[in-house]
Design an enzyme around this catalytic site. Structure first.
Site, short mmCIF file in Angstrom:
data_model
loop_
_atom_site.label_atom_id
_atom_site.label_comp_id
_atom_site.label_asym_id
_atom_site.label_seq_id
_atom_site.Cartn_x
_atom_site.Cartn_y
_atom_site.Cartn_z
N ARG A 32 0.82 -1.22 0.00
CA ARG A 32 0.00 0.00 0.00
C ARG A 32 0.86 1.27 0.00
O ARG A 32 1.97 1.28 0.54
CB ARG A 32 -0.96 -0.03 1.20
N ASP A 87 -15.42 2.56 2.98
CA ASP A 87 -15.23 1.14 3.31
C ASP A 87 -16.46 0.30 3.01
O ASP A 87 -16.41 -0.93 3.13
CB ASP A 87 -14.87 0.99 4.79
N LYS A 144 -6.81 0.03 -1.03
CA LYS A 144 -7.19 -0.47 0.30
C LYS A 144 -6.46 -1.80 0.56
O LYS A 144 -5.45 -2.08 -0.08
CB LYS A 144 -8.71 -0.62 0.38
C1 S3P Z 1 -9.57 5.02 8.39
C2 S3P Z 1 -9.63 5.79 7.27
C3 S3P Z 1 -9.96 5.25 5.93
C4 S3P Z 1 -10.64 3.88 6.01
C5 S3P Z 1 -9.94 2.97 6.97
C6 S3P Z 1 -9.92 3.58 8.37
C7 S3P Z 1 -9.20 5.63 9.66
O1 S3P Z 1 -8.77 5.09 5.20
O2 S3P Z 1 -10.67 3.29 4.73
O3 S3P Z 1 -10.60 1.71 7.04
O4 S3P Z 1 -9.38 5.01 10.73
O5 S3P Z 1 -8.71 6.77 9.63
P1 S3P Z 1 -8.11 6.31 4.37
O6 S3P Z 1 -7.63 7.32 5.29
O7 S3P Z 1 -6.99 5.66 3.60
O8 S3P Z 1 -9.21 6.80 3.46
#
Ligand code: S3P
Length: 446
Positions: free
Chosen positions: A123, A324, A351
């Protein structure tokens, strides 16, 4: 690898609670570790992702323990009192754990090494390392931008004003956490607001955080500023049920005729509820009862009844509020009447797996017609059950595993999912909870 088979099932009935919110659970441990004194956390998600973050924070010097009654106790060291970890910090499958912890150590005067599982090592990390380098951290990463990586924090970090190039609460949070250890004001500008648990919790722990909406070039954006070097005080945290986990149950109940499920104590932070909004636009019978606020977060009990769903168009600007949930939402779309289009899904590609292709390929294998077009997804609804009969590889992605188990329940033939151990990252006990409601999910021989 663990394998589960989801077979066509009758109605789901019953009242349940889902495990604690993953985002809030990570943050409760991190802020607890940064505050001087004891933070008590109730309702935490005891999933692998959160356990990985707990492990990293222990290696940085915090004491974290589970009590017999299921609460977690975090004895924090106070800002700036962390110690250099003696071994590599392994954040497993957790993007949130890795990126937020990177923000924490970016202003600590020592070197930390980060790694993760095969999914996390693929990632992108530049989105976090770029702003942290601008604040003064030295970072060396594999291929320039991937884990494993090493960070040497800066004791005299520079406050920055940073406009997020991608809508990401993880990146925003990493910068704000680094801002805690930086003299002066650190600002993150969000062209599209993302989940704000960090801001809410930082305030509760005694930090000063200013949030304002402003217009720039005719468009609204959000400005979030943290004032550096606060005295963080421990504060009790009550973690609500995870709306992202509740979404799997909600969609399963909507598509299995005759279902009625009550899901209690679900987090209803408005920056997380886009999926429920979209499902209701499709005609879903989802009621919010007992709406209340507990600590920092809005909460409700969800009552979901099986519904005839109609296709909709989900606008790109909703993406950060249901990022998500697109994978499970796409299953609802596949059973709805008409063609559903979802736009602005670029972030799904980075993701735990490339979720855009995982959804498209998995739904096709289940007999749906799906088109990917740039960062949009179009799903032709069948107006009834999926043919099913597919064998899906979860590819280290917990949500993909759960998505296709739910799809199998509403299919004509069973769906088998390989690699279901990954479900424990966010929803331990998923299969037994679903079985308790009447779903047929059975382990397969290895
Ligand atoms: C999250 C932010 C999101 C989400 C992840 C949890 C967090 O990711 O997809 O499951 O706890 O801040 P991104 O910040 O990459 O969008």
């Amino acid at each position: 690898m663990a394998k589960l088979r989801a077979s066509p099932s009758g109605p789901l009935k019953g009242t349940v609670r889902v495990p604690g919110d993953k985002s809030i659970s990570h943050r409760s441990l991190i802020l607890g570790a940064l505050a001087a004194g004891r933070t008590i956390v109730s309702g935490i998600l005891e999933g692998d992702d959160v356990l990985s973050t707990a492990g990293a924070l222990r290696a940085l010097g915090a004491h974290i323990e589970r009590t017999k009654d299921g609460r977690w106790v975090v004895d924090g060291l106070g800002l700036g009192a962390m110690r250099e970890p003696g071994s590599v910090l392994d954040l497993g499958n957790s993007g949130t754990g890795a990126r937020l912890t990177m923000g924490v150590v970016a202003t600590q005067p020592f070197t930390s090494f980060f790694t993760g599982d095969a999914s996390l090592c693929k990632r992108p990390m530049a989105r976090v390392t770029d702003p942290l380098k601008r604040m003064g951290a030295q970072i060396l990463a594999r291929s320039g931008t991937r884990l494993p990586l090493a960070i040497t924090g800066s004791e005299e970090a520079t406050p920055i004003e940073y406009t997020l190039p991608v809508p990401s609460a993880q990146v925003k949070s990493a910068i704000l956490l680094a801002g805690l250890g930086t003299a002066g004001e650190t600002t993150v500008i969000e062209p599209e607001p993302t989940r704000d648990h960090t801001e809410r919790m930082l305030r509760r722990f005694g930090a000063t955080v200013h949030v304002s909406d402003e217009k720039a070039d005719g468009k609204m954006q959000r400005r979030v500023t943290v004032v550096g070097e606060p005295e963080l005080r421990p504060a009790p945290v009550q973690v609500p049920g995870d709306p992202s986990s509740a979404a799997f149950l909600a969609v399963a109940a909507l598509i299995l005729p005759g279902s009625e499920v009550r899901i209690e104590n679900v987090g209803m932070n408005p920056l997380r509820t886009g999926v429920f909004e979209s499902l209701r636009e499709m005609g879903a019978d989802i009621r919010f009862e007992n709406e209340r606020k507990d600590g920092d977060e809005e909460i409700a009990d969800l009552v979901v009844r099986a519904s005839a769903l109609r296709a909709i168009s989900v606008p790109a600007e909703r993406a950060p509020r249901m990022i998500d949930e697109y994978p499970i939402f796409a299953v609802a779309a596949a059973l709805a009447h008409g063609t559903t289009r979802m736009e602005g899904l670029a972030e799904l590609k980075v993701k735990e797996s490339d979720r855009l292709s995982a959804i498209a390929n998995g739904l096709r294998a289940c007999g749906a017609t799906v088109a990917e077009d740039g960062d949009a997804l179009t799903v032709e609804g069948l107006g009834g059950p999926l043919p099913g009969g597919a064998n899906i590889d979860a590819a280290l992605d917990h949500r993909i595993a759960m998505v296709f188990l739910v799809a199998g329940l509403a299919a004509r033939s069973a769906v088998t999912v390989d690699g279901t151990e990954t479900i424990a990252t966010s929803f331990p006990g998923f299969a037994s909870l679903m079985e308790g409601l009447g779903a047929s999910i059975t382990p397969m021989n290895r």
